[in-house]
Write a protein that holds these residues in place. Structure first.
Motif, PDB file in Angstrom:
ATOM      1  N   GLN A 226       0.840  -1.318   0.155  1.00  0.00           N
ATOM      2  CA  GLN A 226      -0.040   0.034   0.050  1.00  0.00           C
ATOM      3  C   GLN A 226       0.894   1.394  -0.056  1.00  0.00           C
ATOM      4  OE1 GLN A 226      -2.078  -1.041   3.692  1.00  0.00           O
ATOM      5  NE2 GLN A 226      -1.131   0.903   4.649  1.00  0.00           N
ATOM      6  N   VAL A 227       0.314   2.540  -0.452  1.00  0.00           N
ATOM      7  CA  VAL A 227       0.817   3.649  -0.213  1.00  0.00           C
ATOM      8  C   VAL A 227      -0.129   4.344   0.434  1.00  0.00           C
ATOM      9  CG1 VAL A 227       1.848   5.521  -1.730  1.00  0.00           C
ATOM     10  CG2 VAL A 227       1.842   3.330  -2.581  1.00  0.00           C
ATOM     11  N   GLN A 228       0.230   5.267   1.400  1.00  0.00           N
ATOM     12  CA  GLN A 228      -0.478   5.950   2.567  1.00  0.00           C
ATOM     13  C   GLN A 228      -0.052   7.316   2.556  1.00  0.00           C
ATOM     14  OE1 GLN A 228       0.022   3.112   5.258  1.00  0.00           O
ATOM     15  NE2 GLN A 228       0.862   4.501   6.597  1.00  0.00           N
ATOM     16  N   MET A 229      -0.590   8.269   2.687  1.00  0.00           N
ATOM     17  CA  MET A 229      -0.558   9.616   2.965  1.00  0.00           C
ATOM     18  C   MET A 229      -0.447   9.798   4.367  1.00  0.00           C
ATOM     19  SD  MET A 229      -2.673  11.831   0.194  1.00  0.00           S
ATOM     20  CE  MET A 229      -1.748  13.381   0.397  1.00  0.00           C
ATOM     21  N   GLU A 230       0.511  10.791   4.817  1.00  0.00           N
ATOM     22  CA  GLU A 230       0.835  10.899   6.303  1.00  0.00           C
ATOM     23  C   GLU A 230       1.703  12.567   6.415  1.00  0.00           C
ATOM     24  OE1 GLU A 230       2.671   7.691   7.750  1.00  0.00           O
ATOM     25  OE2 GLU A 230       4.682   8.440   7.446  1.00  0.00           O
ATOM     26  N   GLN A 231       1.546  12.923   7.424  1.00  0.00           N
ATOM     27  CA  GLN A 231       2.393  14.424   8.006  1.00  0.00           C
ATOM     28  C   GLN A 231       3.603  14.062   8.569  1.00  0.00           C
ATOM     29  OE1 GLN A 231      -0.290  14.793  12.105  1.00  0.00           O
ATOM     30  NE2 GLN A 231      -0.122  16.369  10.683  1.00  0.00           N
ATOM     31  N   VAL A 251       7.056  20.196  10.474  1.00  0.00           N
ATOM     32  CA  VAL A 251       5.784  19.548  10.912  1.00  0.00           C
ATOM     33  C   VAL A 251       4.736  19.843   9.963  1.00  0.00           C
ATOM     34  CG1 VAL A 251       3.971  19.708  12.416  1.00  0.00           C
ATOM     35  CG2 VAL A 251       6.344  19.676  13.464  1.00  0.00           C
ATOM     36  N   GLY A 252       4.091  18.605   9.703  1.00  0.00           N
ATOM     37  CA  GLY A 252       2.851  18.697   8.593  1.00  0.00           C
ATOM     38  C   GLY A 252       3.240  18.513   7.186  1.00  0.00           C
ATOM     39  N   LEU A 253       4.550  18.438   6.991  1.00  0.00           N
ATOM     40  CA  LEU A 253       4.994  18.385   5.330  1.00  0.00           C
ATOM     41  C   LEU A 253       4.189  17.128   4.792  1.00  0.00           C
ATOM     42  CD1 LEU A 253       8.691  19.295   5.231  1.00  0.00           C
ATOM     43  CD2 LEU A 253       6.807  20.780   4.622  1.00  0.00           C
ATOM     44  N   PRO A 254       3.640  17.131   3.642  1.00  0.00           N
ATOM     45  CA  PRO A 254       2.999  15.755   3.238  1.00  0.00           C
ATOM     46  C   PRO A 254       3.888  14.922   2.641  1.00  0.00           C
ATOM     47  CG  PRO A 254       3.036  17.687   1.681  1.00  0.00           C
ATOM     48  CD  PRO A 254       3.619  18.228   2.871  1.00  0.00           C
ATOM     49  N   LEU A 255       3.732  13.536   3.108  1.00  0.00           N
ATOM     50  CA  LEU A 255       4.535  12.322   2.834  1.00  0.00           C
ATOM     51  C   LEU A 255       3.727  11.397   2.317  1.00  0.00           C
ATOM     52  CD1 LEU A 255       6.536  12.051   6.192  1.00  0.00           C
ATOM     53  CD2 LEU A 255       7.352  13.302   4.358  1.00  0.00           C
ATOM     54  N   ILE A 256       4.254  10.378   1.486  1.00  0.00           N
ATOM     55  CA  ILE A 256       3.800   9.210   1.234  1.00  0.00           C
ATOM     56  C   ILE A 256       4.686   8.240   1.855  1.00  0.00           C
ATOM     57  CG2 ILE A 256       2.478   9.985  -0.821  1.00  0.00           C
ATOM     58  CD1 ILE A 256       4.732   8.731  -2.527  1.00  0.00           C
ATOM     59  N   GLU A 257       4.164   7.240   2.342  1.00  0.00           N
ATOM     60  CA  GLU A 257       4.699   6.068   3.077  1.00  0.00           C
ATOM     61  C   GLU A 257       4.311   4.816   2.073  1.00  0.00           C
ATOM     62  OE1 GLU A 257       5.276   3.401   7.071  1.00  0.00           O
ATOM     63  OE2 GLU A 257       3.785   4.820   7.017  1.00  0.00           O
ATOM     64  N   ILE A 258       5.621   4.411   1.465  1.00  0.00           N
ATOM     65  CA  ILE A 258       5.395   3.254   0.417  1.00  0.00           C
ATOM     66  C   ILE A 258       5.784   1.760   1.279  1.00  0.00           C
ATOM     67  CG2 ILE A 258       6.248   2.310  -1.688  1.00  0.00           C
ATOM     68  CD1 ILE A 258       6.977   5.364  -2.479  1.00  0.00           C
ATOM     69  N   ILE A 259       4.801   0.872   1.416  1.00  0.00           N
ATOM     70  CA  ILE A 259       5.152  -0.407   2.162  1.00  0.00           C
ATOM     71  C   ILE A 259       5.407  -1.451   1.111  1.00  0.00           C
ATOM     72  CG2 ILE A 259       4.294  -1.764   4.052  1.00  0.00           C
ATOM     73  CD1 ILE A 259       2.915   0.634   5.081  1.00  0.00           C
ATOM     74  N   THR A 260       6.290  -2.063   1.204  1.00  0.00           N
ATOM     75  CA  THR A 260       6.699  -3.209   0.160  1.00  0.00           C
ATOM     76  C   THR A 260       6.089  -4.467   0.993  1.00  0.00           C
ATOM     77  OG1 THR A 260       8.919  -3.878   0.940  1.00  0.00           O
ATOM     78  CG2 THR A 260       8.505  -2.036  -0.604  1.00  0.00           C
ATOM     79  N   LEU A 261       6.084  -5.589   0.118  1.00  0.00           N
ATOM     80  CA  LEU A 261       5.721  -6.998   0.535  1.00  0.00           C
ATOM     81  C   LEU A 261       6.984  -7.536   1.195  1.00  0.00           C
ATOM     82  CD1 LEU A 261       3.205  -8.214  -1.974  1.00  0.00           C
ATOM     83  CD2 LEU A 261       2.763  -7.588   0.399  1.00  0.00           C
ATOM     84  N   PRO A 262       7.155  -8.422   1.954  1.00  0.00           N
ATOM     85  CA  PRO A 262       8.423  -8.824   2.458  1.00  0.00           C
ATOM     86  C   PRO A 262       8.905  -9.899   1.310  1.00  0.00           C
ATOM     87  CG  PRO A 262       6.535  -9.967   3.801  1.00  0.00           C
ATOM     88  CD  PRO A 262       6.001  -8.708   2.772  1.00  0.00           C
ATOM     89  N   GLN A 263       9.400  -9.605   0.256  1.00  0.00           N
ATOM     90  CA  GLN A 263       9.888 -10.325  -0.786  1.00  0.00           C
ATOM     91  C   GLN A 263      11.152 -10.187  -1.210  1.00  0.00           C
ATOM     92  OE1 GLN A 263       6.873  -9.259  -3.842  1.00  0.00           O
ATOM     93  NE2 GLN A 263       5.251 -10.868  -3.014  1.00  0.00           N
TER      94      GLN A 263
END
Length: 628
Positions: A226-231, A251-263
Motif C-alpha cells: 500500500q501507499v498512504q499519505m501522512e504528515q 511539521v505537517g509536510l506531506p509524505l507518502i509511505e510506500i510499504i513493500t511486501l516482504p519479498q
C-alpha cells in the motif's frame, strides 16, 4: 544580535558549550505564545528555537563535558585499525549477499516528501532551507482549538507516485491517528492512512542494470502492499549537553509511505529497490528531493530463518526494524549487519527480539533503540476531524495520461537509440533529481541542429555518445571545485546547453582538440565566455585545430619507430601466430611517443593511432620480415 564575548566564544569553540541566557529551556518543550505568533489569524510564524533538556541549576552554569568528544573521522580510523589488527577481513558486499543455510527476508517502508507548495493539513508553505520555525501554522503546533484543513493539491503528486508504482488508486480513503509521544510531534499523534490508504497492490520491477544481487538473476519483481499519505514530524537537531533544537517548519509536510511486501531476499536488491523508487518518484515529479537531500528516508524490516524451516513451510522469523536510513549504501550495509547479528543470536541458542534498531554511518553493527511498538501500542483510531478523501476516476485517468515516459522505457531508448550504456543512462537520469537528463536532451537538440543531423544513423549515435559523455563526466568534473552547477528543472545550468553544444560541434568536426574543448568548458563555466560566444573565443585565441597531414604523421611515425626493433618484433610474432592477442599496448606505447614528439596542438590521437597501425602493417613488418 549583541556582540558575543570572547569567553563565551572560546567555550563554544573549545567545548561546544553555548550560553543559554535569554533562551527557552525547561524539562519539556515549551513555546512562548506571546513571542511566537504574529497578528495573522491563519498563518503564524515562530522564529525562536526550542530546547528540550533536563532541569538545570538556576544559575545556568556552563560545565565542561566529563568525557571528551571523539571526532567521527577519528572513530572510523580507529575502527579500521582495530579490524586490521584483529586479522579479520571485511567481505565486499557483492560477496556477502547470502549466508549458507539461512534465508533473509526484507520488507521496506519508504517515506518520501511530496512536491507541494502547502503542508498536508494547513496552508503554511513547505520549507526546505528557510529560517527555522518561519513557516508554522496554528494546527502545526497543535494549538488548542486549531483544526486540520486537508489541502487537495497534495493529492496530485501522491496519485502520480501511486501510478508510477503500478498501484490501484482507491476511490475512497480515510485518515487515522497514530498515537505516540515525542517532542517532535506536538499533537501527541501523527495523522496517517493505516486502515484505508489511497493506493494498494502495486509492484516495482528491478533489472540487473538497477544493481540487484547477482543471485536474483536478470529480473525480480517486488510487490507494493500500500501507499498512504501522512504528515511529517519536526526536525530535531542534537546539540551538546543533551539538548535538542526543534524546527517546526517540517511539521505537517506531506509524505507518502510506500510499504513493500516482504519479498526481498538480498541486501543489494533492497538498496536497488529504494534507488528505483526514488528514480520513479522523480520522473513523475512527485518527489523533488532524494535521499541525499533528506527528502526520502527508508525503514527496513529484517528477519532470518533456517533453510530447513523454509523447506518445512514454517513462518518467517521475528523481524526487527532499522529506522531512518538515509543513503542507498546504508540500506545495504544495515541489512547485512542486522542479518549477521540475528544469525549469531540464533546459532548461540538465543531468541531474536522484536525491536526497533538504529544504524550510524561507518558502523558495523546495528544498535537497539527501543522495544518494538505494535498496532495496539500506537492505538490507531479514525481521525474525527477529517472526512474521507474521494478521488475521482477522471482525475486518475488524466494524471495517468499525462505522466510521460517512465524510467525503464527511457533507459531502453537511450541504450537502443543513442548507444549509451545502461550505467550511463541511469546516472544521467538520477543526477540533479532528473534535471541532468533534460540538460542532455537540450544539448543533443542544439548539437543536432548545428550538425544538421537527424534520424537513427550510426553518426547520430557517435555524436549522442559524445554529448552524453560530456554531460555526465566532463560536466561532473566542474563540481570538483564548485559543488553547484546551478542546474534547473528545465535542464539548464551555469554552462548553457547551447554553448556546450557549440563546443561539442567543433570537437565532433575536429575543428578543436579535446584539450581546447575542456578549457573552453571551464571558461564558459567561470563566465569568461559570454553566452553564444564560443566560436568567437576560439577565433580570438587562435585555437582552431590545424591537423598534421598524412605525410607529416607518417614522417613522425618513422621517427618514433626508429630504434624500436624489439617492439616491432612483438607485432611480427602476432602476425606469425605466436601471440594470441594483438599487442595493443605496444601500439599505444608508440602512439604515445608520437604525441610527445610532435606538436600536440596539431595532433589527433585517433589519427596518430590509425597512421601508426597502417605503417606497422604496410611498411615496418614487411621490412623486418624480409631482413629475417
Amino acid at each position: 544580535m549583541g556582540r558575543i564575548s570572547t569567553t563565551e566564544l572560546s567555550r563554544y569553540l573549545l567545548t561546544g558549550q553555548l550560553s543559554r541566557r535569554g533562551c527557552l529551556h525547561a524539562q519539556f518543550p515549551r513555546i512562548s505564545a506571546s513571542a511566537a505568533f504574529g497578528s495573522s489569524p491563519q498563518r503564524r510564524h515562530f522564529a525562536s528555537q526550542v530546547e528540550t533538556t533536563t532541569p538545570r541549576p538556576s544559575n545556568h552554569a556552563t560545565t565542561v563535558p566529563t568525557t571528551p568528544v571523539t571526532p567521527l573521522r577519528k572513530q572510523l580510523k580507529e575502527e579500521a585499525k582495530a579490524l586490521k589488527a584483529s586479522g579479520k577481513k571485511k567481505k565486499k558486499n557483492a560477496d556477502n549477499q547470502t549466508v549458507p543455510g539461512w534465508e533473509l527476508t526484507v520488507g521496506i517502508e519508504i517515506h518520501a516528501q511530496l512536491n507541494t507548495a502547502r503542508k498536508l493539513f494547513s496552508p503554511a508553505a513547505t520549507s526546505f532551507n528557510d529560517l527555522p520555525n518561519s513557516h508554522v501554522a496554528l494546527f502545526d503546533l497543535a494549538m488548542p482549538g486549531s483544526q486540520p484543513l486537508f489541502q487537495p493539491e497534495t493529492l496530485i503528486p501522491a496519485v502520480r507516485a501511486a501510478l508510477a508504482l503500478g498501484c490501484a488508486v482507491q476511490p475512497v480513503s480515510r485518515f487515522d491517528r497514530k498515537h505516540y509521544f515525542h517532542w517532535d510531534q506536538p499533537a501527541g499523534y501523527q495523522i496517517t492512512q493505516y486502515y484505508h490508504p489511497f493506493a494498494r497492490d502495486g509492484r516495482v520491477v528491478l533489472h540487473a542494470r538497477d544493481g540487484i544481487a547477482a543471485e536474483d538473476g536478470d529480473r525480480v519483481e517486488i510487490g507494493i502492499r500500500q501507499v498512504q499519505m501522512e504528515q511529517d514530524t519536526a526536525k530535531t537537531t542534537a546539540q551538546p549537553g543533551e539538548v535538542q533544537w526543534l524546527d517546526f517548519n517540517r511539521v505537517g509536510l506531506p509524505l507518502i509511505e510506500i510499504i513493500t511486501l516482504p519479498q526481498i531476499r538480498h541486501p543489494a536488491t533492497a538498496a536497488a529497490l529504494v534507488r528505483k523508487v526514488q528514480m520513479l518518484l522523480g520522473a513523475v515529479d512527485a518527489c523533488v528531493l532524494g535521499m541525499e537531500a533528506g527528502g526520502l528516508r527508508a525503514d527496513v524490516n529484517v528477519s532470518v530463518r533456517r533453510a530447513e524451516d523454509v523447506a518445512a513451510g514454517k513462518p518467517l522469523g521475528t523481524r526487527t526494524e532499522i529506522k531512518n536510513l538515509s543513503s542507498f549504501k546504508a540500506v545495504e550495509d544495515a541489512i547485512i549487519a542486522e542479518r549477521d547479528r540475528q544469525i549469531a543470536v540464533l546459532e548461540a541458542g538465543g531468541v531474536v527480539e522484536g525491536e526497533t534498531r538504529g544504524w550510524s554511518l561507518g558502523s558495523t553493527e546495528t544498535r537497539r533503540l527501543r522495544g518494538k511498538e505494535g498496532e495496539v501500542d500506537y492505538r490507531y483510531m479514525p481521525d474525527p476531524d477529517l472526512g474521507p478523501v474521494v478521488i475521482g476516476e477522471d482525475l486518475v485517468s488524466h494524471l495517468a495520461s499525462s505522466m510521460g515516459v517512465l524510467p525503464d522505457t527511457e533507459i531502453d531508448e537511450l541504450v537502443a537509440r543513442y548507444g549509451l550504456s545502461s550505467k550511463d543512462a541511469m546516472s544521467l537520469m538520477m543526477l540533479d533529481n532528473g534535471a541532468r537528463i533534460q540538460y542532455f536532451y537540450n544539448v543533443l537538440d542544439a548539437l543536432e541542429e548545428r550538425l544538421g543531423l537527424g534520424g537513427d544513423t550510426e553518426s547520430d549515435q557517435r555524436h549522442a555518445l559524445l554529448a552524453a559523455n560530456w554531460c555526465l563526466h566532463e560536466l561532473g568534473k566542474l563540481t570538483e571545485l564548485s559543488s553547484d552547477l546551478g542546474m534547473t528543472p528545465d535542464g539548464e545550468c551555469h554552462v548553457p546547453s547551447t554553448d556546450l553544444a557549440a563546443i561539442l560541434c567543433h570537437l565532433h568536426r575536429k575543428e578543436v582538440t579535446a584539450k581546447v574543448a575542456k578549457e573552453l568548458l571551464w571558461s564558459v563555466f567561470r563566465g569568461e565566455v559570454t553566452t553564444g560566444g564560443v566560436t568567437q573565443a576560439i577565433e580570438a585565441g587562435n585555437l582552431w585545430f590545424k591537423e598534421l597531414s598524412e605525410q607529416e604523421y607518417a614522417e613522425l611515425a618513422d621517427k618514433v619507430v626508429d630504434g624500436e626493433d624489439k617492439v616491432v618484433r612483438e607485432f611480427l610474432r602476432f602476425k606469425q601466430g605466436k601471440l594470441k592477442a594483438y599487442p595493443q599496448g605496444k601500439l599505444m606505447f608508440l602512439v604515445g611517443k608520437m604525441m610527445r614528439a610532435g606538436p600536440e596542438e596539431r595532433m589527433d590521437p585517433a589519427s596518430a593511432e590509425r597512421v601508426m597501425k597502417d605503417r606497422m602493417e604496410g611498411v615496418y613488418l614487411p621490412a623486418l620480415d624480409g631482413n629475417e
